[in-house]
Design an enzyme around this catalytic site. Structure first.
Site: not given
Ligand code: F6P
Length: 538
Positions: A198, A204, A256-257, A342, A373, A502
């Site tokens: 987003k 990452e 995002g979620r 979250e 199990h 972060k």
């Molecule tokens: O670190 C949390 C977060 O902001 C989430 O809410 C989001 O889904 C994820 O990181 C990834 O964010 P982006 O889509 O901006 O890379």
């Protein structure tokens, strides 16, 4: 703010009330404490709620003005006050609904145009018209994390029986092992890389995207043809070098979620095709229609939320297990962890005051029967109570293996029955006596074979995990989280709690790579950095 006094009093009065006795006293209990939307059935009768508890829980909805909050969300108000944003993921699945106005603008034309762009891209990729340097795309690698990974990854697995497009892979972790293991064996000339972020700043994702680009360039692929981006930040996708025709944008009112319904779901659309994706959207839309119209007593998201509140905020059970008896829902617990924890893992109410009740619960789980199990021992005989949310389809997708599906269903139903029924010490003794144990051994062993029982569970049953049903289920959980958030009085749509880690990771980068000293760090962190350095980690 809602008043919890009445519910707390009702809980105190439940004492040692037994579920089994509640079924005996009320032969219609299963029907009265179940609700159905279309083919989806939620049974919450194997809990200790009764009519008075349900009325008190439902009263919370009115006290919290759930109807007003719901209208505000669907109406495009800026209910995410701490980020000053509307919350309109529901508009992404408003396929044949009317206009959705936010900030004086109808957002639907933009959404439908992007959906058409996704469909055209998807058709071109699936037909081979759009291809890599080595020919038609065989594989798709979605690089994203959190909501830009969990939704599509969960959905692609859930709907695997409908996959007739390229294979989908999902890379999220900054651990190089994830991308290395994923790319190994893929052909850089026939792989499409989708960078899903987003913000297009997440460390990452951007690190993995650069690794994938180098891999593709070295292997004879062409990132100009073979990269796409899903983001709200077109300036950043352009700076990364992604062709604007391969960029699928969305607005900041999609959290995002909650984003799998739009461009972030592109990998799912590529896998199952635009028609399958439409059916998924329609399932979500059907749940929206139900959530907006149904009386609280019949309203599935509301009921699921209220049962959750009863167990966590009132009974004090700290966790909630999600137990899909559906191997293809293996990623659902992880998805729900983000969705619920979250969204509702906050200790401050919207007005800045401290919450007076616990925030949302810890959510965890694994598919059945595997969990049986592993950790069910604790669920049955541990000292704490874990409310269990079972899920099961009447049918599987493998008609040749219907006998296995029947076993799966039997196991699911057996677990909720066992949790409720338990086994008394007399029953344990009788079973052991039947097996011929002598009296002394029997006494020594009996207590270990007692199950307290009276442990709560709900069961969500559905005919078959189709794209439509799956869409209903995902939207059901989204609205459940919304209802819980409204009753707790919190903002379910921000996530400030992820920021500190972060920031510290960014400042620790140069310390770990040895360009900055550990001075100023606490003793533990400094010692761990030194351990890493001593072992060749920098
Ligand atoms: O670190 C949390 C977060 O902001 C989430 O809410 C989001 O889904 C994820 O990181 C990834 O964010 P982006 O889509 O901006 O890379």
């Amino acid at each position: 703010m809602v008043d919890w006094t009445h519910l707390n009093g009702l809980y105190a009065a439940t004492g040692s009330r037994q579920m089994l006795a509640m079924f005996e006293d009320d032969p219609d209990r299963a029907e009265r404490f179940s609700a159905q939307v279309g083919d989806l059935r939620l049974d919450y009768s194997k809990t200790r709620v009764d009519a008075a508890v349900m009325e008190a829980l439902i009263d919370l909805c009115d006290q919290a003005d759930l109807a007003g909050h719901r209208a505000a969300m669907f109406g495009g108000d800026r209910i995410n006050e701490t980020e000053d944003r509307a919350v309109l993921h529901t508009a992404l699945r408003n396929l044949d609904g009317g206009p959705v106005i936010s900030g004086g603008i109808d957002v639907m034309p933009g959404i439908l145009a992007t959906l058409d762009q996704m469909r055209a891209f998807s058709d071109a990729v699936r037909s081979g018209e759009k291809a890599g340097t080595g020919g038609a795309f065989t594989d798709i690698v979605n690089i994203g994390i959190g909501g830009s990974d969990l939704g599509p990854a969960m959905a692609a697995l859930a709907l695997a029986p409908y996959q007739d497009g390229p294979r989908c892979h999902f890379v999220s972790n900054v651990d190089g092992a994830h991308i290395a293991d994923t790319l190994r064996g893929l052909d850089p000339k026939t792989t499409l890389v989708i960078v899903a972020s987003k913000t297009f700043t997440t460390i990452e994702t951007m690190t993995n995207a650069r690794t994938a680009r180098a891999w593709m360039q070295e292997g004879g692929g062409d990132p100009a043809m073979q990269f796409a981006a899903l983001s709200t930040a077109r300036d950043k996708t352009a700076a990364f070098g992604i062709d604007d025709a391969h960029v699928f944008g969305f607005e900041d009112w999609v959290g995002g979620r909650y984003s799998v319904w739009g461009p972030i779901g592109l990998s799912l659309m590529l896998a199952i095709g635009p028609k399958g994706f439409d059916a998924f959207l329609r399932g979500g839309q059907a749940m929206d229609t139900h959530f907006r119209a149904a009386d609280w007593h019949e309203n599935l998201p509301v009921l699921l939320a209220l049962i959750g509140i009863w167990h966590h905020q009132i009974c004090g059970y700290p966790t909630r297990a999600v137990l899909p008896y559906d191997q293809r829902l293996a990623r659902l617990p992880a998805y729900l962890q983000q969705l619920e924890m979250e969204s509702n893992g906050k200790s401050v109410a919207m007005d800045g005051s401290a919450l007076t009740v616990p925030s949302g619960p810890i959510v965890w789980g694994e598919p059945g029967t595997n969990g049986q199990h592993a950790f069910y021992q604790l669920i049955h005989q541990g000292t704490g109570v874990v409310p269990c949310e079972f899920m099961v389809a009447a049918q599987g997708h493998e008609p040749d293996l219907a006998h296995q599906h029947r076993l799966l269903v039997a196991n699911c139903l057996a677990q909720s029955e066992a949790l409720m029924r338990g086994r008394s010490i007399d029953e344990a003794r009788a079973r052991m006596a039947d097996r011929g144990l002598d009296a002394a051994e029997l006494e020594r062993q009996a207590r270990h074979r007692v199950f307290p029982g009276n442990r709560p569970s709900t069961t969500l049953a559905y005919p078959l995990l189709t794209p439509f049903v799956f869409g209903q289920i995902v939207a059901l959980y989204e609205h459940r989280v919304f209802v819980e958030g409204v009753i707790l009085g919190i903002n379910s749509y921000d996530q400030w709690g992820v920021e500190l880690g972060k920031e510290l990771a960014t400042s620790l980068g140069p310390v770990v790579d040895g360009t900055q000293s550990t001075s100023g760090k606490d003793g533990s962190t400094a010692a761990l950095v030194e351990f890493v350095h001593r072992h060749g980690g920098a």
